[in-house]
Write an enzyme that holds these catalytic residues in place. Structure first.
Site, PDB file in Angstrom:
ATOM      1  N   HIS A 131      -1.291  -3.381   9.400  1.00  0.00           N
ATOM      2  CA  HIS A 131      -1.519  -1.858   9.300  1.00  0.00           C
ATOM      3  C   HIS A 131      -1.520  -1.046   7.323  1.00  0.00           C
ATOM      4  CE1 HIS A 131       2.674  -2.064   9.906  1.00  0.00           C
ATOM      5  NE2 HIS A 131       2.734  -0.652   9.440  1.00  0.00           N
ATOM      6  N   HIS A 220      -1.081   0.751   1.364  1.00  0.00           N
ATOM      7  CA  HIS A 220      -1.040  -0.824   1.369  1.00  0.00           C
ATOM      8  C   HIS A 220      -0.955  -1.355   2.667  1.00  0.00           C
ATOM      9  CE1 HIS A 220       3.618   0.834   2.169  1.00  0.00           C
ATOM     10  NE2 HIS A 220       3.354  -0.263   2.153  1.00  0.00           N
TER      11      HIS A 220
END
Length: 279
Positions: A131, A220
């Site tokens: 995610h 990220h």
């Protein structure tokens, strides 16, 4: 960086009547030495993987248990394309030699053990859903859930598909310095779009009295973690991995490219689709 959720379900709005409350009680000493392995089927298929020797990580929840308060997380789901897994498998093997005691994010299996079998490494680590956080993981009152989900859906109703290039290896440490992460960061393609989406989530959070995201967000995905603050080790590992990749690949532009297609809001154990772009 937000402390990561224990796991991300892939269900929809109707996968439960009420979200499960956040629980933060200390684990039972007799049960906290290792997480139990996944349940095994009575009849093992031909490609059966024995996970029982791999589980070594130990997780402590970030939120204390408060009645009527649920953990909230808004994020972009990311699945690593099959054609990108081969090189990432080599990278993870290299990371395991550079930093001991690394664990697969969320699965909490020791990376050193996973690296002994390529099938295990790809299935347990690289074959799961990752995610990109669009907001802090925070506690939310039960009476705020419907309003927050409705506002998020309204904000995201006109989203379009775009590319996300995870082009840089980086390290992060969570807010209370209990865990460090080796991650792939978006620094070019996709960064403007993700930054706008973070701003949209911030607006909804602000209206509900929730803390906004970090001032300078760095989108990220995190692949592996280590206990405590081991920034120096992971910083060195990230540099060595970049050198290693340069030696085995002529492409230096991107480690991983994915298409944005969905935003998810997870409250407790219940998952809400905020937006989903048709294929």
């Amino acid at each position: 960086m937000d402390a990561l959720m224990a796991s991300y379900a892939s269900g929809s709005d109707d996968d439960g009547d009420e979200p499960a409350p956040v629980t933060g009680a200390a684990p039972d000493p007799e049960a906290s030495a290792a997480l139990p392995p996944p349940p095994l089927d009575l009849l093992q298929p031909p490609n059966f993987i024995d996970y029982s020797a791999l589980a070594q990580g130990n997780r402590v929840r970030s939120f204390p248990h408060v009645e009527g308060i649920y953990a909230l997380h808004v994020y972009i789901p990311v699945v690593i394309p099959f054609d990108a897994r081969k090189q990432l498998t080599l990278v993870m093997r290299r990371a395991a030699t550079l930093v001991p005691d690394l664990y697969a994010v969320d699965a909490d299996y020791a990376l050193s053990e996973l690296c002994k079998d390529e099938q295990k490494l790809e299935k347990v680590l690289l074959g799961r859903e990752f995610h990109v956080s669009l907001g802090r993981t925070v506690g939310i009152q039960v009476d705020q859930i419907d309003s927050l989900v409705a506002m998020l859906r309204q904000k995201f109703q006109s989203q379009q598909r775009y590319w996300m290039d995870f082009n840089k290896w980086e390290h992060f440490v969570n807010d209370d310095s209990t865990r460090s992460f080796l991650s792939l960061e978006v620094t070019r393609t996709g960064l403007p779009e993700i930054s706008r989406q973070i701003h949209m989530v911030d607006e909804v959070y602000r209206l509900h009295g929730l803390p906004e995201f970090y001032k300078n967000p760095r989108p990220h995905i995190s692949l592996v973690w280590a206990l405590g603050d081991v920034s120096s080790k992971l910083k060195h590992a990230a540099k060595e991995i970049e050198k290693f990749q340069s030696s085995i690949s002529s492409s230096k532009n991107c480690n991983l490219r994915c298409n944005f297609s969905r935003v998810v809001c997870k409250v407790g154990k219940k998952v809400y689709d905020i937006c989903k772009i048709a294929d």
